[in-house]
Write an enzyme that holds these catalytic residues in place. Structure first.
Site, PDB file in Angstrom:
ATOM      1  N   LYS A   1      30.613  22.610  -5.083  1.00  0.00           N
ATOM      2  CA  LYS A   1      29.652  23.685  -4.549  1.00  0.00           C
ATOM      3  C   LYS A   1      29.146  24.380  -5.552  1.00  0.00           C
ATOM      4  O   LYS A   1      27.513  24.671  -5.833  1.00  0.00           O
ATOM      5  CB  LYS A   1      30.200  24.463  -3.726  1.00  0.00           C
TER       6      LYS A   1
ATOM      7  N   GLU B   1      35.801  27.286   5.311  1.00  0.00           N
ATOM      8  CA  GLU B   1      36.341  25.607   5.296  1.00  0.00           C
ATOM      9  C   GLU B   1      36.090  24.430   3.990  1.00  0.00           C
ATOM     10  O   GLU B   1      36.957  24.180   4.222  1.00  0.00           O
ATOM     11  CB  GLU B   1      35.281  24.645   6.474  1.00  0.00           C
TER      12      GLU B   1
ATOM     13  N   MET C   1      29.397  26.098   3.071  1.00  0.00           N
ATOM     14  CA  MET C   1      30.236  27.346   3.135  1.00  0.00           C
ATOM     15  C   MET C   1      30.209  27.920   1.584  1.00  0.00           C
ATOM     16  O   MET C   1      30.027  27.338   0.593  1.00  0.00           O
ATOM     17  CB  MET C   1      31.214  27.056   3.339  1.00  0.00           C
TER      18      MET C   1
ATOM     19  N   LEU D   1      38.700  33.398   2.792  1.00  0.00           N
ATOM     20  CA  LEU D   1      38.296  31.522   3.089  1.00  0.00           C
ATOM     21  C   LEU D   1      37.506  31.092   3.953  1.00  0.00           C
ATOM     22  O   LEU D   1      37.129  31.697   5.243  1.00  0.00           O
ATOM     23  CB  LEU D   1      39.671  30.953   3.035  1.00  0.00           C
TER      24      LEU D   1
ATOM     25  N   HIS E   1      37.147  26.072   0.792  1.00  0.00           N
ATOM     26  CA  HIS E   1      38.186  26.527   0.205  1.00  0.00           C
ATOM     27  C   HIS E   1      39.456  25.642   0.752  1.00  0.00           C
ATOM     28  O   HIS E   1      40.262  25.074   0.305  1.00  0.00           O
ATOM     29  CB  HIS E   1      38.333  27.513   0.429  1.00  0.00           C
TER      30      HIS E   1
ATOM     31  N   GLY F   1      39.366  34.175  -2.423  1.00  0.00           N
ATOM     32  CA  GLY F   1      39.525  34.488  -1.306  1.00  0.00           C
ATOM     33  C   GLY F   1      38.780  34.596  -0.235  1.00  0.00           C
ATOM     34  O   GLY F   1      37.130  34.471  -0.154  1.00  0.00           O
TER      35      GLY F   1
HETATM   36  P1  AMP Z   1      34.852  31.177  -4.580  1.00  0.00           P
HETATM   37  O1  AMP Z   1      35.910  31.595  -3.952  1.00  0.00           O
HETATM   38  O2  AMP Z   1      33.966  31.659  -4.738  1.00  0.00           O
HETATM   39  O3  AMP Z   1      35.276  31.504  -6.395  1.00  0.00           O
HETATM   40  O4  AMP Z   1      35.371  29.867  -4.847  1.00  0.00           O
HETATM   41  C1  AMP Z   1      36.671  29.197  -5.040  1.00  0.00           C
HETATM   42  C2  AMP Z   1      36.432  27.663  -4.472  1.00  0.00           C
HETATM   43  O5  AMP Z   1      36.404  26.721  -3.605  1.00  0.00           O
HETATM   44  C3  AMP Z   1      35.663  27.164  -5.942  1.00  0.00           C
HETATM   45  O6  AMP Z   1      36.125  26.256  -6.750  1.00  0.00           O
HETATM   46  C4  AMP Z   1      33.969  26.454  -5.243  1.00  0.00           C
HETATM   47  O7  AMP Z   1      33.576  25.784  -6.006  1.00  0.00           O
HETATM   48  C5  AMP Z   1      34.785  26.223  -3.712  1.00  0.00           C
HETATM   49  N1  AMP Z   1      34.799  26.038  -3.269  1.00  0.00           N
HETATM   50  C6  AMP Z   1      33.366  27.076  -2.278  1.00  0.00           C
HETATM   51  N2  AMP Z   1      32.645  26.784  -1.523  1.00  0.00           N
HETATM   52  C7  AMP Z   1      32.860  25.827  -1.400  1.00  0.00           C
HETATM   53  C8  AMP Z   1      32.071  24.196  -0.165  1.00  0.00           C
HETATM   54  N3  AMP Z   1      31.130  24.825   0.403  1.00  0.00           N
HETATM   55  N4  AMP Z   1      32.349  23.670   0.131  1.00  0.00           N
HETATM   56  C9  AMP Z   1      33.829  23.126  -1.383  1.00  0.00           C
HETATM   57  N5  AMP Z   1      34.611  23.991  -2.373  1.00  0.00           N
HETATM   58  C10 AMP Z   1      33.600  24.530  -1.829  1.00  0.00           C
END
Ligand code: AMP
Length: 288
Positions: free
Chosen positions: A149, A35, A184, A33, A37, A31
């Protein structure tokens, strides 16, 4: 768009979709969220009949001294963003739904979990692999999209899926960055203005390494490159600690110790740096 809070209802819905031969694309998140995500959601939307996003801050992947209780949350905003992206379902369970009091099963992916983040956060990937496998079994997705990331997380999930014969295809999507290059992250909100400015140097340092290794074809001492990255980051006042700057085989995560004879080995350069209490990670892959 429908919000699902219960595992039983979610499984009922996804089972019915599978009977109708629908392709389910899944994006697991914690969550808050942004760009980054949403780029995963867009990638899923392109290929799937039905897109499911999960929002769950997974306590199992946080150590007791980490930011689980403080982790940023804003479900109302997340809901709006998902609706705008054409998400069909948000799976938004509470903790007891996912981990009842008698919960006792965990997934451990050896080797790829050990270095880098795993060294600093020893229980982290056990928490990640466990929640991801649970989520896959609940949403019964044909494919799931993860971000580059979190490069090590991507390797851990791929290995788990391969080793445990998981029926979900794993897709890795590129890192989305702010204008100044900062990757991000939900955790960027913790940064004060000075830290925020300094944090952009992580990507500047990685790009320095990319230039050196590609344009200049540098193939001598890896310690020189590590030293230069470190110097650039340390030149920023608010960068208080470098946990690691690492060169690894991007698939196996084996450490790359020399730049010689590296044909066909893509190098993952990854780093983790603390700006005060805020710990940020970033990486790039150098294709060979
Ligand atoms: P999180 O909410 O941080 O657990 O991230 C959920 C998903 O979003 C994971 O697969 C992360 O690798 C991906 N994610 C987080 N930040 C980025 C980003 N800046 N660019 C691309 N994917 C991302």
């Amino acid at each position: 768009m429908k919000i699902l809070r219960k595992i039983s209802e979610t499984k009922r819905i996804t089972s019915a979709l599978i009977l109708k031969k629908k392709t389910i694309g899944f994006v697991p998140t914690m969550g808050y969220l942004h760009e980054g995500h949403l780029s995963l959601v867009k990638a899923a939307r392109k290929k799937a009949d039905v897109v499911i996003v999960s929002i769950f801050v997974n306590p199992l992947q946080f150590a007791p001294n980490e930011d689980f209780t403080k982790y940023p949350r804003n479900f109302k905003k997340d809901e709006k963003l998902c609706r705008n992206e054409g998400v069909d379902y948000i799976f938004y369970p509470d903790i007891k739904e996912m981990y009842p009091d008698d919960y006792s099963t965990y997934v451990i992916v050896e080797n790829v979990s050990l270095g880098l983040e795993g060294k600093i956060r020893p229980e982290h990937f056990r928490g990640v692999a466990t929640i991801v496998l649970k989520l896959f079994n609940i949403v019964q997705c044909s494919f799931a999209v993860f971000g580059q990331k979190d490069a090590q997380q991507a390797c851990v999930i791929k290995k788990m899926a391969e080793d445990l014969n998981v029926n979900t295809k794993i897709i890795i999507s590129p890192t989305i960055r702010e204008k100044d290059g900062l990757a991000m992250s939900s955790r960027n909100v913790y940064l004060n203005p000075e830290q925020r400015e300094d944090a952009a140097y992580l990507y500047k340092a990685l790009e320095y390494a990319r230039r050196k290794l590609t344009l200049e074809n540098y193939n001598r001492d890896i310690e020189f490159i590590r030293g230069q990255i470190s110097k650039l980051i340390k030149s920023r006042k608010t960068a208080t600690k470098i946990d690691y700057i690492s060169f690894n085989n991007s698939r196996t995560l084996e450490e790359v110790k020399t730049l010689k004879n590296l044909k066909n080995t893509d190098i993952l350069i990854s780093l983790a740096v603390r700006f005060g209490k805020v710990r940020l990670i970033d990486n790039i892959v150098i294709k060979r």
